[in-house]
Design an enzyme around this catalytic site. Structure first.
Site, short mmCIF file in Angstrom:
data_model
loop_
_atom_site.label_atom_id
_atom_site.label_comp_id
_atom_site.label_asym_id
_atom_site.label_seq_id
_atom_site.Cartn_x
_atom_site.Cartn_y
_atom_site.Cartn_z
N LYS A 123 8.32 -52.48 105.40
CA LYS A 123 7.81 -53.60 104.57
C LYS A 123 7.71 -53.10 103.14
O LYS A 123 6.74 -52.43 102.76
CB LYS A 123 6.44 -54.03 105.09
N GLU A 128 -0.58 -41.99 101.22
CA GLU A 128 -0.40 -41.45 99.86
C GLU A 128 -0.98 -42.50 98.94
O GLU A 128 -0.47 -43.62 98.88
CB GLU A 128 1.09 -41.26 99.55
N GLU A 160 -7.99 -45.16 88.11
CA GLU A 160 -6.54 -45.20 87.89
C GLU A 160 -6.16 -46.47 87.12
O GLU A 160 -6.54 -47.57 87.50
CB GLU A 160 -5.82 -45.21 89.25
N CYS A 188 2.86 -42.19 90.31
CA CYS A 188 1.62 -41.73 90.96
C CYS A 188 1.16 -40.41 90.33
O CYS A 188 -0.02 -40.09 90.35
CB CYS A 188 1.83 -41.58 92.45
P1 NAD Z 1 -0.78 -51.66 96.70
O1 NAD Z 1 -1.80 -50.87 97.42
O2 NAD Z 1 -1.21 -52.93 96.06
O3 NAD Z 1 0.41 -52.09 97.70
C1 NAD Z 1 1.16 -51.13 98.40
C2 NAD Z 1 1.85 -51.79 99.59
O4 NAD Z 1 0.85 -52.19 100.53
C3 NAD Z 1 2.63 -53.06 99.25
O5 NAD Z 1 3.79 -53.11 100.03
C4 NAD Z 1 1.67 -54.17 99.65
O6 NAD Z 1 2.29 -55.41 99.95
C5 NAD Z 1 1.02 -53.57 100.88
N1 NAD Z 1 -0.32 -54.10 101.22
C6 NAD Z 1 -1.22 -54.68 100.40
N2 NAD Z 1 -2.33 -55.03 101.09
C7 NAD Z 1 -2.12 -54.65 102.36
C8 NAD Z 1 -2.92 -54.68 103.55
N3 NAD Z 1 -4.14 -55.21 103.56
N4 NAD Z 1 -2.40 -54.17 104.69
C9 NAD Z 1 -1.18 -53.60 104.69
N5 NAD Z 1 -0.37 -53.54 103.61
C10 NAD Z 1 -0.85 -54.06 102.46
O7 NAD Z 1 -0.08 -50.67 95.65
P2 NAD Z 1 1.04 -50.98 94.57
O8 NAD Z 1 0.44 -51.77 93.46
O9 NAD Z 1 2.26 -51.50 95.23
O10 NAD Z 1 1.40 -49.50 94.05
C11 NAD Z 1 0.66 -48.81 93.10
C12 NAD Z 1 -0.25 -47.80 93.77
O11 NAD Z 1 0.51 -46.91 94.56
C13 NAD Z 1 -0.98 -46.91 92.77
O12 NAD Z 1 -2.33 -46.80 93.16
C14 NAD Z 1 -0.29 -45.56 92.90
O13 NAD Z 1 -1.08 -44.45 92.58
C15 NAD Z 1 0.08 -45.57 94.33
N6 NAD Z 1 1.16 -44.62 94.58
C16 NAD Z 1 0.84 -43.43 95.17
C17 NAD Z 1 1.83 -42.50 95.41
C18 NAD Z 1 1.50 -41.19 96.07
O14 NAD Z 1 2.42 -40.54 96.54
N7 NAD Z 1 0.26 -40.76 96.12
C19 NAD Z 1 3.15 -42.77 95.05
C20 NAD Z 1 3.42 -43.99 94.43
C21 NAD Z 1 2.43 -44.91 94.22
#
Ligand code: NAD
Length: 503
Positions: free
Chosen positions: A174, A248, A383, A282
């Site tokens: 997804k 992550e 963040e 990230c």
């Molecule tokens: P997000 O948490 O909003 O969404 C991530 C994914 O989770 C999306 O596919 C979203 O549709 C899904 N999602 C949202 N709510 C959900 C739920 N309740 N249950 C299951 N899935 C759900 O994050 P984002 O805005 O897409 O990405 C940015 C974030 O990702 C930042 O916080 C960044 O630090 C983090 N990030 C971390 C790493 C790492 O390796 N540590 C790498 C890249 C990004």
């Protein structure tokens, strides 16, 4: 008319059951790039059923044969790198140079982990009993749910899907709703490389589709990358259902600049770390902890660099900084800049949207440097995920390390110094999963473990061989060929024997 993009279930491209759709938008221009299936729980259930059916067959395919398909995928990635990079710039917004890097990371990861098809080592070891063999092997876990963010649309899925597949799992993927077309392209590529139906399934859609995947009882493992807020909800749900979960999550990465640092290097490295990918990595550097002796110089050079960065559409080779990914992300960055100003930090440069000319159509924000930031301010703790960096003063290395560590996150940190003692002290005491010396906070390579401490993760690592521990279960095997009952820990005969002629 924009192209229509479907889910991929059981080896077929199908619309969402409900017929619902959403748009994918170019963040630099506002143009609609595609119309995509908006999946509900019923679509997720079908995808999981397909993955469940395929699992017993896929796990029996010898790992070297599974890997052959992945090598083919890597070759297709190489051949089409430019095509994918352009599409990535259009859908996610990062500049072409960085999109190429994203695809390259997927190439590196795919070659690296396909190699595990001929290794996937377990080990043999002596048994404590005579006439008994002991060894252990890796086993696949089952159906894996892969949930990804939008900022690395090829690299991050490759970190998860490729190891999951080489280990013999089947997958329901997804992708983030901001980058559905890239999700489709990634799956098409693996389909073309020869994955049998059901082994990899794709459900496009929003948070509810992700939640349905997490909640499905037949999904044995969730591999999630995204925000800490969502990651913790996912972990809670998984814990209640007894599922494995690898997370992550967010970061608040920092670089320390000591008084003996090479300031030209600092300028290059930290401009790149803070403003590359519009601060949406990230591992992006969002705090610079700087010694008072060089504080003024570092501030001047960063302001100068930030002011000169060219914003624009990432397809234009002149562009150095692309847009933020969405209106929501732009508003978040704006909100945090206001919070910083209310906290009495000082904006040295940037601090506002960029709206001149064609930029008005996209989600552009000027690279921003905050000065006079106290380490406990919200802009130094939370963040932001945008082109915003804080300058924080620290008198000593100990104070600098303490400031870097005093946040809820622990992904990446770096130190600039020519003093080996200071560098070694920092390596030892920085509480992060990644440490750089004389380098910014970004630039991980696929064959080393990747992940963070505290609220950045839950102890797992992606990348490296460590990722195999996420996607496999260990099975220990004992083969007793003594022909009698030998009870471990109980039937321990004394170690005595006589040699001919001994007493
Ligand atoms: P997000 O948490 O909003 O969404 C991530 C994914 O989770 C999306 O596919 C979203 O549709 C899904 N999602 C949202 N709510 C959900 C739920 N309740 N249950 C299951 N899935 C759900 O994050 P984002 O805005 O897409 O990405 C940015 C974030 O990702 C930042 O916080 C960044 O630090 C983090 N990030 C971390 C790493 C790492 O390796 N540590 C790498 C890249 C990004």
């Amino acid at each position: 008319m924009p192209e229509v993009y479907h889910n991929y279930i059981r080896g077929r491209w199908v619309p969402a059951r409900s017929g619902a759709v959403f748009e994918s938008i170019n963040p630099a221009t506002g143009e609609v790039l595609g119309i995509c299936a908006r999946s509900g729980p019923e679509d997720v259930a079908e995808a999981v059923a397909a993955a469940k059916e395929a699992f017993p067959k896929w796990r029996k395919v010898p790992a070297p044969r599974r890997a052959e398909i992945l090598y083919r995928a890597a070759e297709l990635l190489v051949r089409r790198k430019e095509h994918y990079a352009r599409l990535m710039t259009m859908e996610m917004g990062k500049i072409l140079l960085e999109s190429r890097g994203d695809v390259q990371e997927a190439i590196d990861m795919t070659y690296f982990l396909a190699g595990e098809g001929r290794r996937l080592h377990g080990y043999t070891t002596p048994s404590e009993m005579p006439n008994k063999a002991a060894y252990c092997v890796r086993q696949p876990v089952g159906v894996v749910g892969v949930i990804t963010p939008w900022n690395f649309p090829f690299a991050i899925p490759s970190w998860k899907i490729i190891p999951a597949l080489v280990c013999g799992n089947t997958v329901v993927y997804k992708p983030a709703p901001e980058v559905p077309i890239l999700g489709v392209e990634f799956v098409r590529l693996l389909e073309e490389a020869g994955l049998p139906p059901g082994v990899l399934n794709l459900v496009l859609g929003g948070d509810d589709a992700g939640a349905a995947l997490v909640a499905h009882p037949d999904v044995r493992l969730i591999s999630f990358t995204g925000s800490t807020e969502v990651g913790l909800q996912v972990a809670e749900r998984c814990a209640r259902m007894g599922k494995r979960v690898s997370l992550e999550m967010g970061g608040k990465n920092a670089a320390i600049v000591m008084e003996d640092a090479d300031l030209d290097l600092v300028a290059d490295a930290l401009t790149w770390s803070a403003f590359g990918t519009t601060g949406q990595r990230c591992t992006a550097c969002s705090r610079i902890v700087v010694h008072p002796k060089v504080h003024g110089d570092v501030a001047d050079v960063l302001v100068d660099r930030a002011r000169r960065l060219r914003l624009g559409n990432g397809l234009d080779p002149e562009t150095e900084v692309g847009p933020l990914v969405s209106a929501a992300q732009l508003e978040k960055v704006e909100r945090y800049v206001r919070i910083g100003q209310e906290e009495r930090a000082v904006v040295l440069v940037g601090g506002e949207r960029a709206t001149e000319g064609a930029l008005a159509r996209g989600f552009f924000f000027r690279p921003t440097v905050f000065d006079r930031v106290h380490p406990r301010m919200r802009i130094a703790q939370e963040e932001i995920f945008g082109p915003v960096v804080d300058l924080i003063r620290a008198e000593t290395l100990e104070e600098a390390i303490q400031i870097v560590n005093d946040v809820p996150y622990g992904l990446s940190a770096s130190i600039f110094t020519r003093d080996i003692y200071k560098a070694m002290r920092a390596i030892e005491d920085l509480d992060t999963g990644i440490v750089y010396v004389n380098h910014g906070t970004i630039g991980a390579e696929v064959h080393l473990p990747f992940g963070g401490t505290k609220f950045t993760g839950n102890g797992h690592r992606e990348g490296g061989l460590q990722v195999l521990d996420v996607f496999t279960e260990w099975k220990s095997v004992y083969i007793d060929y003594s022909g009698r009952l030998q009870r471990a820990q109980i039937d321990l005969e004394p170690v005595t024997f006589k040699l001919e002629g001994s007493a």
